[in-house]
Design a protein around this motif. Structure first.
Motif, PDB file in Angstrom:
ATOM      1  N   MET A 294      17.279  24.362  60.593  1.00 32.40           N
ATOM      2  CA  MET A 294      17.940  24.543  61.870  1.00 32.40           C
ATOM      3  C   MET A 294      19.400  24.133  61.780  1.00 32.40           C
ATOM      4  SD  MET A 294      14.895  23.748  64.521  1.00 32.40           S
ATOM      5  CE  MET A 294      15.841  22.545  65.353  1.00 32.40           C
ATOM      6  N   SER A 295      19.884  24.037  60.581  1.00 35.77           N
ATOM      7  CA  SER A 295      21.267  23.640  60.372  1.00 35.77           C
ATOM      8  C   SER A 295      22.215  24.610  61.060  1.00 35.77           C
ATOM      9  CB  SER A 295      21.572  23.600  58.875  1.00 35.77           C
ATOM     10  OG  SER A 295      22.925  23.321  58.645  1.00 35.77           O
ATOM     11  N   GLY A 296      23.187  24.043  61.775  1.00 37.31           N
ATOM     12  CA  GLY A 296      24.202  24.866  62.416  1.00 37.31           C
ATOM     13  C   GLY A 296      23.829  25.339  63.801  1.00 37.31           C
ATOM     14  N   VAL A 297      22.553  25.198  64.209  1.00 37.15           N
ATOM     15  CA  VAL A 297      22.142  25.655  65.530  1.00 37.15           C
ATOM     16  C   VAL A 297      22.647  24.684  66.584  1.00 37.15           C
ATOM     17  CG1 VAL A 297      20.163  26.138  67.019  1.00 37.15           C
ATOM     18  CG2 VAL A 297      20.104  26.818  64.623  1.00 37.15           C
ATOM     19  N   PRO A 298      23.287  25.181  67.648  1.00 38.59           N
ATOM     20  CA  PRO A 298      23.786  24.300  68.704  1.00 38.59           C
ATOM     21  C   PRO A 298      22.676  23.411  69.259  1.00 38.59           C
ATOM     22  CG  PRO A 298      24.550  26.541  69.033  1.00 38.59           C
ATOM     23  CD  PRO A 298      23.531  26.581  67.925  1.00 38.59           C
ATOM     24  N   PHE A 299      23.012  22.189  69.531  1.00 37.60           N
ATOM     25  CA  PHE A 299      22.160  21.156  70.106  1.00 37.60           C
ATOM     26  C   PHE A 299      20.902  20.843  69.313  1.00 37.60           C
ATOM     27  CE2 PHE A 299      21.117  24.907  72.885  1.00 37.60           C
ATOM     28  CZ  PHE A 299      19.772  25.048  72.617  1.00 37.60           C
ATOM     29  N   SER A 300      20.746  21.423  68.093  1.00 40.96           N
ATOM     30  CA  SER A 300      19.553  21.123  67.303  1.00 40.96           C
ATOM     31  C   SER A 300      19.515  19.663  66.880  1.00 40.96           C
ATOM     32  CB  SER A 300      19.472  22.018  66.071  1.00 40.96           C
ATOM     33  OG  SER A 300      20.559  21.784  65.195  1.00 40.96           O
ATOM     34  N   GLY A 301      20.701  19.087  66.663  1.00 37.64           N
ATOM     35  CA  GLY A 301      20.743  17.701  66.254  1.00 37.64           C
ATOM     36  C   GLY A 301      20.290  16.757  67.345  1.00 37.64           C
ATOM     37  N   GLU A 302      20.269  17.255  68.597  1.00 37.56           N
ATOM     38  CA  GLU A 302      19.844  16.436  69.721  1.00 37.56           C
ATOM     39  C   GLU A 302      18.356  16.621  70.019  1.00 37.56           C
ATOM     40  OE1 GLU A 302      22.474  17.242  73.051  1.00 37.56           O
ATOM     41  OE2 GLU A 302      23.997  17.880  71.645  1.00 37.56           O
ATOM     42  N   ALA A 303      17.738  17.574  69.343  1.00 36.65           N
ATOM     43  CA  ALA A 303      16.327  17.856  69.604  1.00 36.65           C
ATOM     44  C   ALA A 303      15.439  16.894  68.826  1.00 36.65           C
ATOM     45  CB  ALA A 303      15.996  19.298  69.220  1.00 36.65           C
ATOM     46  N   ASN A 304      14.305  16.600  69.380  1.00 34.99           N
ATOM     47  CA  ASN A 304      13.332  15.753  68.708  1.00 34.99           C
ATOM     48  C   ASN A 304      12.540  16.622  67.739  1.00 34.99           C
ATOM     49  OD1 ASN A 304      11.019  14.247  68.004  1.00 34.99           O
ATOM     50  ND2 ASN A 304      11.152  13.078  69.901  1.00 34.99           N
ATOM     51  N   GLU A 305      12.774  16.453  66.462  1.00 35.92           N
ATOM     52  CA  GLU A 305      12.137  17.318  65.472  1.00 35.92           C
ATOM     53  C   GLU A 305      10.619  17.165  65.460  1.00 35.92           C
ATOM     54  OE1 GLU A 305      13.373  19.674  63.690  1.00 35.92           O
ATOM     55  OE2 GLU A 305      15.443  19.393  64.260  1.00 35.92           O
ATOM     56  N   LEU A 306      10.135  16.017  65.935  1.00 37.55           N
ATOM     57  CA  LEU A 306       8.690  15.824  65.954  1.00 37.55           C
ATOM     58  C   LEU A 306       8.024  16.840  66.871  1.00 37.55           C
ATOM     59  CD1 LEU A 306       6.109  14.193  65.350  1.00 37.55           C
ATOM     60  CD2 LEU A 306       6.705  12.710  67.268  1.00 37.55           C
ATOM     61  N   PHE A 307       8.689  17.142  67.989  1.00 40.91           N
ATOM     62  CA  PHE A 307       8.063  18.000  68.975  1.00 40.91           C
ATOM     63  C   PHE A 307       8.540  19.448  68.934  1.00 40.91           C
ATOM     64  CE2 PHE A 307       5.351  15.131  70.982  1.00 40.91           C
ATOM     65  CZ  PHE A 307       5.963  13.896  71.075  1.00 40.91           C
ATOM     66  N   ARG A 308       9.852  19.639  69.029  1.00 42.85           N
ATOM     67  CA  ARG A 308      10.385  20.992  69.245  1.00 42.85           C
ATOM     68  C   ARG A 308       9.621  21.663  70.382  1.00 42.85           C
ATOM     69  NH1 ARG A 308       9.191  23.692  64.182  1.00 42.85           N
ATOM     70  NH2 ARG A 308      10.030  25.568  65.121  1.00 42.85           N
ATOM     71  N   LEU A 309       9.165  20.838  71.312  1.00 42.03           N
ATOM     72  CA  LEU A 309       8.389  21.321  72.445  1.00 42.03           C
ATOM     73  C   LEU A 309       9.146  20.987  73.715  1.00 42.03           C
ATOM     74  CD1 LEU A 309       5.537  22.532  73.245  1.00 42.03           C
ATOM     75  CD2 LEU A 309       4.862  20.161  73.683  1.00 42.03           C
ATOM     76  N   GLY A 310       9.371  21.992  74.558  1.00 45.89           N
ATOM     77  CA  GLY A 310      10.126  21.784  75.770  1.00 45.89           C
ATOM     78  C   GLY A 310       9.269  21.851  77.015  1.00 45.89           C
ATOM     79  N   PHE A 311       9.690  21.114  78.033  1.00 48.52           N
ATOM     80  CA  PHE A 311       9.001  21.117  79.311  1.00 48.52           C
ATOM     81  C   PHE A 311       9.451  22.347  80.095  1.00 48.52           C
ATOM     82  CE2 PHE A 311       6.731  18.499  82.494  1.00 48.52           C
ATOM     83  CZ  PHE A 311       6.987  19.239  83.622  1.00 48.52           C
ATOM     84  N   GLY A 312       8.586  23.350  80.187  1.00 54.55           N
ATOM     85  CA  GLY A 312       8.882  24.532  80.983  1.00 54.55           C
ATOM     86  C   GLY A 312       8.639  24.219  82.451  1.00 54.55           C
TER      87      GLY A 312
END
Length: 333
Positions: A1-19
């Motif tokens: 996910m290198s270079g993807v905006p805001f990826s560094g702020e994401a929790n890599e454990l989850f990559r799950l978002g609250f819809g």
């Protein structure tokens, strides 16, 4: 996910978002306190991405209330710009499932007005990601809507700019992904509808564009909840959604997924979550978690990570079922 905006702020454990679409009661009323509690529970478990929209009723308001109560690190908050009222003379769903001139969907100044209202409802000074809730490629020739978003970013009212594609046609976002003008693209991705993995996802990854996957449970159909005799209330968003084909056709395709259980997942819902997370090009996968029991189950599934590559690749081929339920549903109303 290198270079993807805001990826560094994401929790890599989850990559799950609250819809957060379900916070407006379209999947059944839960009560404000119960839904706010589910948001807080999800945040406590490590979920740090919330996706809402101006068009989701009171969703932004409830997200804002949850943020005020949350004592931990602030999650990444994304919302979507509401389109103008559906214009006269167009079929129902115009703009979302049928092309519409951008001047009708988003008149000049409308984007700014919507973002300002989102800031008030969320009760924040800046929104992490603002997405156009409607988007069609032909709109790129009229750049005033993008200019409004850029101006709002310069004013510090938003950080990143994205679009949400109208339905399953993920290829609509490919040209935009290559322009360097956009930070994220949201699209439908699930076991039945995995076509985004063929084109949009790898292209976004190449150009540093985040991919936000939605409808990963196919509106609940991939949880095993839907049966031949399941009654869906008229007030439920999914009323008649699945019945654009004979109910038996849908349920039989879901039953075939049972061959992956329990060897590769404990249940269908887990299989659905882990399938979408199997491709590293997906930055975050959204699922409705307004009910705490749903949140707990989805978080447990995400913690297990993606499926083994051979299983994932086989499923993309054998279980793909391209259809356009949203389009067909409009003709049944």
């Amino acid at each position: 996910m290198s270079g993807v905006p805001f990826s560094g702020e994401a929790n890599e454990l989850f990559r799950l978002g609250f819809g957060a679409m379900g916070l407006d009661g379209r999947f059944g009323e839960q009560g404000d306190e119960a839904m706010i509690a589910s948001i807080l529970f999800s945040l406590e478990q490590g979920v740090n991405f919330i996706d809402t929209a101006r068009a989701y009723g009171r969703s932004e308001e409830l997200v804002g209330k949850a943020l005020k109560r949350w004592k931990g690190q602030r999650p990444f908050v994304a919302t979507k710009v509401a389109a103008a009222s559906e214009p006269a003379g167009y079929l129902p769903g115009a703009g979302f499932h049928y092309s519409l001139p951008v001047e009708l969907a988003y008149p000049a100044g409308h984007v700014t007005q919507s973002v300002e209202e989102s800031l008030r409802q969320l009760d924040v000074d800046c929104i992490d990601l603002v997405q156009m809730h409607q988007y069609w490629p032909q709109w790129d020739t009229s750049d005033y809507w993008m200019e409004e978003l850029i101006r709002l970013r310069e004013q510090g009212k938003l950080r990143f700019i994205g679009v949400s594609l109208p339905d399953h046609r993920s290829d609509l976002g490919i040209a935009l992904a290559r322009t360097g003008q956009i930070d994220s693209i949201q699209t439908v991705i699930n076991i039945f509808d995995s076509i985004a993995f063929d084109g949009l996802v790898p292209i976004c990854r190449e150009h540093g564009v985040a991919v936000i996957a939605r409808v990963i449970m196919d509106e609940g159909g991939l949880t095993g909840w839907l049966r031949e005799d399941t009654k869906i209330p008229d007030t439920d968003y999914r009323h008649r959604y699945f019945d654009c084909v004979p109910r038996s056709v849908y349920t039989e395709k879901v039953e075939r997924l049972g061959s992956y259980i329990p060897e590769h997942a404990d249940c269908l819902a887990e299989l659905a979550v882990r399938f979408v997370l199997s491709d590293p090009g997906v930055t975050v996968a959204l699922t409705s978690m307004q009910v705490q029991a749903y949140a707990e189950a989805n978080i447990q599934a995400a913690r297990k990570g993606g499926l083994p590559a051979p299983v994932f690749n086989t499923m993309k081929v054998r279980n793909r079922w391209i259809r356009h339920f949203y389009h067909e549903r409009r003709h049944m109303i």
